[in-house]
Design an enzyme around this catalytic site. Sequence first.
Site, mmCIF file in Angstrom:
data_model
loop_
_atom_site.group_PDB
_atom_site.id
_atom_site.type_symbol
_atom_site.label_atom_id
_atom_site.label_comp_id
_atom_site.label_asym_id
_atom_site.label_seq_id
_atom_site.Cartn_x
_atom_site.Cartn_y
_atom_site.Cartn_z
ATOM 1 N N TYR A 179 -19.215 13.921 10.997
ATOM 2 C CA TYR A 179 -19.985 14.909 11.773
ATOM 3 C C TYR A 179 -19.930 14.591 13.267
ATOM 4 O O TYR A 179 -19.666 15.476 14.090
ATOM 5 C CB TYR A 179 -21.429 14.937 11.261
ATOM 6 C CG TYR A 179 -22.281 15.989 11.921
ATOM 7 C CD1 TYR A 179 -22.000 17.335 11.761
ATOM 8 C CD2 TYR A 179 -23.364 15.629 12.716
ATOM 9 C CE1 TYR A 179 -22.784 18.310 12.372
ATOM 10 C CE2 TYR A 179 -24.153 16.593 13.329
ATOM 11 C CZ TYR A 179 -23.860 17.932 13.150
ATOM 12 O OH TYR A 179 -24.629 18.891 13.763
ATOM 13 N N LYS A 184 -18.358 16.891 16.331
ATOM 14 C CA LYS A 184 -19.118 17.413 17.474
ATOM 15 C C LYS A 184 -18.599 16.840 18.793
ATOM 16 O O LYS A 184 -18.682 17.493 19.840
ATOM 17 C CB LYS A 184 -20.612 17.137 17.287
ATOM 18 C CG LYS A 184 -21.227 17.932 16.124
ATOM 19 C CD LYS A 184 -21.088 19.445 16.300
ATOM 20 C CE LYS A 184 -21.821 20.233 15.227
ATOM 21 N NZ LYS A 184 -21.736 21.691 15.402
ATOM 22 N N ASN A 211 -21.791 28.993 16.494
ATOM 23 C CA ASN A 211 -22.902 28.203 15.971
ATOM 24 C C ASN A 211 -22.639 27.661 14.564
ATOM 25 O O ASN A 211 -23.182 26.617 14.193
ATOM 26 C CB ASN A 211 -24.162 29.089 15.980
ATOM 27 C CG ASN A 211 -25.254 28.561 15.078
ATOM 28 O OD1 ASN A 211 -25.934 27.597 15.404
ATOM 29 N ND2 ASN A 211 -25.405 29.170 13.912
ATOM 30 N N ASP A 267 -15.433 33.468 6.910
ATOM 31 C CA ASP A 267 -15.445 32.025 6.726
ATOM 32 C C ASP A 267 -14.694 31.444 7.919
ATOM 33 O O ASP A 267 -13.462 31.565 8.004
ATOM 34 C CB ASP A 267 -14.744 31.677 5.403
ATOM 35 C CG ASP A 267 -14.678 30.171 5.168
ATOM 36 O OD1 ASP A 267 -14.999 29.402 6.091
ATOM 37 O OD2 ASP A 267 -14.302 29.779 4.053
ATOM 38 N N ILE A 319 -22.488 36.189 16.815
ATOM 39 C CA ILE A 319 -23.054 34.888 16.459
ATOM 40 C C ILE A 319 -22.456 34.435 15.137
ATOM 41 O O ILE A 319 -22.597 35.131 14.115
ATOM 42 C CB ILE A 319 -24.596 34.995 16.326
ATOM 43 C CG1 ILE A 319 -25.203 35.510 17.627
ATOM 44 C CG2 ILE A 319 -25.210 33.650 15.932
ATOM 45 C CD1 ILE A 319 -26.528 36.222 17.441
HETATM 46 P P1 NAP Z 1 -28.087 25.991 8.746
HETATM 47 O O1 NAP Z 1 -29.473 26.505 8.659
HETATM 48 O O2 NAP Z 1 -27.501 25.279 7.574
HETATM 49 O O3 NAP Z 1 -27.127 27.160 9.221
HETATM 50 C C1 NAP Z 1 -25.732 26.989 9.277
HETATM 51 C C2 NAP Z 1 -25.059 28.329 9.435
HETATM 52 O O4 NAP Z 1 -23.650 28.107 9.528
HETATM 53 C C3 NAP Z 1 -25.313 29.232 8.248
HETATM 54 O O5 NAP Z 1 -25.598 30.519 8.714
HETATM 55 C C4 NAP Z 1 -23.988 29.210 7.497
HETATM 56 O O6 NAP Z 1 -23.781 30.475 6.903
HETATM 57 C C5 NAP Z 1 -23.007 29.001 8.642
HETATM 58 N N1 NAP Z 1 -21.734 28.449 8.186
HETATM 59 C C6 NAP Z 1 -21.502 27.230 7.652
HETATM 60 N N2 NAP Z 1 -20.210 27.122 7.307
HETATM 61 C C7 NAP Z 1 -19.614 28.303 7.625
HETATM 62 C C8 NAP Z 1 -18.312 28.818 7.499
HETATM 63 N N3 NAP Z 1 -17.304 28.099 6.978
HETATM 64 N N4 NAP Z 1 -18.057 30.067 7.934
HETATM 65 C C9 NAP Z 1 -19.042 30.814 8.470
HETATM 66 N N5 NAP Z 1 -20.300 30.393 8.609
HETATM 67 C C10 NAP Z 1 -20.588 29.152 8.186
HETATM 68 O O7 NAP Z 1 -27.964 24.915 9.950
HETATM 69 P P2 NAP Z 1 -28.362 24.986 11.515
HETATM 70 O O8 NAP Z 1 -29.164 23.787 11.799
HETATM 71 O O9 NAP Z 1 -28.874 26.315 11.893
HETATM 72 O O10 NAP Z 1 -26.911 24.740 12.133
HETATM 73 C C11 NAP Z 1 -26.345 25.546 13.149
HETATM 74 C C12 NAP Z 1 -25.520 24.664 14.084
HETATM 75 O O11 NAP Z 1 -26.413 23.745 14.736
HETATM 76 C C13 NAP Z 1 -24.458 23.813 13.399
HETATM 77 O O12 NAP Z 1 -23.279 23.840 14.152
HETATM 78 C C14 NAP Z 1 -25.062 22.416 13.402
HETATM 79 O O13 NAP Z 1 -24.078 21.412 13.406
HETATM 80 C C15 NAP Z 1 -25.835 22.457 14.719
HETATM 81 N N6 NAP Z 1 -26.923 21.472 14.841
HETATM 82 C C16 NAP Z 1 -27.953 21.436 13.936
HETATM 83 C C17 NAP Z 1 -28.939 20.473 14.083
HETATM 84 C C18 NAP Z 1 -30.093 20.367 13.128
HETATM 85 O O14 NAP Z 1 -30.808 19.343 13.165
HETATM 86 N N7 NAP Z 1 -30.343 21.346 12.281
HETATM 87 C C19 NAP Z 1 -28.885 19.566 15.145
HETATM 88 C C20 NAP Z 1 -27.833 19.648 16.025
HETATM 89 C C21 NAP Z 1 -26.857 20.598 15.880
HETATM 90 P P3 NAP Z 1 -23.101 30.736 5.491
HETATM 91 O O15 NAP Z 1 -23.465 29.592 4.581
HETATM 92 O O16 NAP Z 1 -23.691 32.045 5.067
HETATM 93 O O17 NAP Z 1 -21.642 30.815 5.765
#
Ligand code: NAP
Length: 263
Positions: free
Chosen positions: A164, A168, A97, A70, A12
């Site tokens: 964004y 996507k 993810n 990363d 993941i």
């Molecule tokens: P989150 O709580 O901010 O989690 C994002 C995760 O992505 C963190 O674990 C972060 O870990 C990791 N990440 C970010 N940049 C990275 C990088 N360069 N390398 C490795 N890991 C990275 O947000 P979330 O809502 O769970 O987001 C997860 C996914 O769901 C994303 O793709 C987002 O676009 C999608 N999504 C979210 C929503 C929403 O409303 N929250 C809606 C639709 C889709 P580190 O910072 O430790 O690297």
Amino acid sequence: MFRQLSNKIVLITGASAGIGEACAKIFYQNGNHVILCGRRLDRLNKVKEDLEKQQQKEANKYKVLAVEVDVSSLDSIKKMVSNLPEDMKNVDVLVNNAGLALGTDLIVDIDSGKDLDAIMDTNVKGVFRVTREFLPGMIKRNSGHIFNVSSIAGSMFYPNGGMYCASKAAVNAFTDILRKEVVATKIRVTNVCPGLVETEFSLVRFSGDAEKAKKPYLGIDPLTPEDIADNIYYAASRPEHVQITTIETMANNQASTTVIHRT
Ligand code: NAP
């Protein structure tokens, strides 16, 4: 019909928070080995520790690896893959993810340097590149399941979401093409398109401004990371002949990226 998926190796990305962390929990709790990937090793280790605490009673049957990577860097991805222990290299379920949004600028105002690179390198190239690492093995073994966490923003475009939404939309195209290219195999490919999920996503988008970050979730009962993890685990645990191609999930009072009823 409840079915269990167990004894698989599940990798993941973005498992240090939000949806990825919730995915780690549900796959692990159902008896799978999990590889937790992200940049913040301290947070990954905390997730690992929490999972392993539950396991103590079960005599360490399932492995948890916390791996710093990363996904916006090809070198970092390559290093992560080559450092995986031999018995964890054959990933059965890949959950792409990791992702982020940065700001809500109009296209005319966006930072077309650093911010654009960060979004495209993470959300788009990260998904392509991590998939590229594990797909050959899946094809060889004629099995596997790839989840790409996209967003409703990938098809329901809105002003101020330029970078964004475009990222996507690229994930949607990539996922659709990938499914077509592996149609003759047993590999399954699922696109996951959530609406508003309350995570750290908004905090990242608004550069740590907690007040601004709260706003999208005000007056609505948003989805939780566990809701999306539940969707993903559901799709992963269907019988092998069943391929759930797309999961689009929104909170009850959300009908699109812009149509939201708030009380
Ligand atoms: P989150 O709580 O901010 O989690 C994002 C995760 O992505 C963190 O674990 C972060 O870990 C990791 N990440 C970010 N940049 C990275 C990088 N360069 N390398 C490795 N890991 C990275 O947000 P979330 O809502 O769970 O987001 C997860 C996914 O769901 C994303 O793709 C987002 O676009 C999608 N999504 C979210 C929503 C929403 O409303 N929250 C809606 C639709 C889709 P580190 O910072 O430790 O690297």
